[in-house]
Design an enzyme around this catalytic site. Sequence first.
Site, PDB file in Angstrom:
ATOM      1  N   ALA A  24      -1.893   5.623   1.144  1.00 11.42           N
ATOM      2  CA  ALA A  24      -3.017   4.741   1.396  1.00 11.42           C
ATOM      3  C   ALA A  24      -3.273   4.381   2.990  1.00 11.42           C
ATOM      4  O   ALA A  24      -2.209   4.027   3.423  1.00 11.42           O
ATOM      5  CB  ALA A  24      -2.922   3.751   0.295  1.00 11.42           C
ATOM      6  N   LEU A  73       0.895  -1.287   0.043  1.00 10.73           N
ATOM      7  CA  LEU A  73      -0.104   0.029  -0.085  1.00 10.73           C
ATOM      8  C   LEU A  73       1.049   1.094   0.065  1.00 10.73           C
ATOM      9  O   LEU A  73       1.781   1.334   0.729  1.00 10.73           O
ATOM     10  CB  LEU A  73      -0.927  -0.065   1.223  1.00 10.73           C
ATOM     11  N   ASP A  74       0.593   2.259  -0.777  1.00 15.23           N
ATOM     12  CA  ASP A  74       1.366   3.284  -0.792  1.00 15.23           C
ATOM     13  C   ASP A  74       1.358   4.106   0.494  1.00 15.23           C
ATOM     14  O   ASP A  74       0.273   4.005   1.236  1.00 15.23           O
ATOM     15  CB  ASP A  74       0.904   4.480  -1.875  1.00 15.23           C
ATOM     16  N   PRO A  75       2.502   4.797   0.883  1.00 14.19           N
ATOM     17  CA  PRO A  75       2.514   5.585   2.028  1.00 14.19           C
ATOM     18  C   PRO A  75       0.738   6.393   2.468  1.00 14.19           C
ATOM     19  O   PRO A  75       0.466   6.413   3.418  1.00 14.19           O
ATOM     20  CB  PRO A  75       3.321   6.724   2.190  1.00 14.19           C
TER      21      PRO A  75
END
Length: 283
Positions: free
Chosen positions: A41, A37-39
């Site tokens: 998100a 998961l991107d930061p």
Amino acid sequence: MNGIVILNKPSGISSNYACRKVGKILKEKKVGHLGTLDPMAEGVLPVTLGKCTKLFDYYLNKNKTYLANFTFGRETDTLDLEGNIIVENGRVPSLEELQEVVKEFEGEQYQVPPKFSAKKINGKRAYDLARDKKDFELKPKLINIYSIKCLKQINNDTFQFKIDCSSGTYIRSIARDLAYKLKAYAFMSKLVRTKCGEFCLEKSIDFDNVNYDNIVTVDEIFRNIKKIYINEKQYFEFINSGRVYLNQNNDNLNTEFLLVYNNEIISKGILNDGCFINQIRFI
């Protein structure tokens, strides 16, 4: 310690940092996750412990579900809230327009990843090239959007979407492509993963609740897979070769089984002509 913690990752930290924090809480050095998961998100991040880190490939192609906010009228270089605005035209589609056009985005298709992504170009990460303002192109990737719905309008320029998609789908790219379809610009302003494979947000926990009682065991993960119990001789045969011949009949060669010795799951694999072939080894 073997198992999975279904973490509700907060926004603002990387997936790797979240894994290290779970490992520190549980005093487990060997940790991993089942899908980055991107930061910015948040949501479901299955954190693997011990030998369950071997499950990464098994879950690599599992489907994902997201709730995403797309903000229209401008586009950022990263296609999300953390980037710099690079273009804007102020056009904001109506809720009715969006609910109609999203139907065209369902199904198997090729998607161009964002330039600010971890994709590699000649050995270098795309986001490093993008930060250095290098000119490059990313190859389209085959993905599948099983379902996409525009749920509601959040405010004047932001709408919420629910997206069920294959692994590897970039939600930021959907925001870009959806806007282009309507002669507009957009970026992803919020992202929540509500499902990762069979792991869902409702059963996830935050860092404060990470403890030994909340670890999902190997037995629970594969609760719907049939078990085959073996004796000591068969166990050593498997240890030495990664396979063992069993007196088992199987009509479907792709059927998965769990190999159990001494009441411990030691492998997940398939049967082929009475031979158990290892796929994931837990010993």
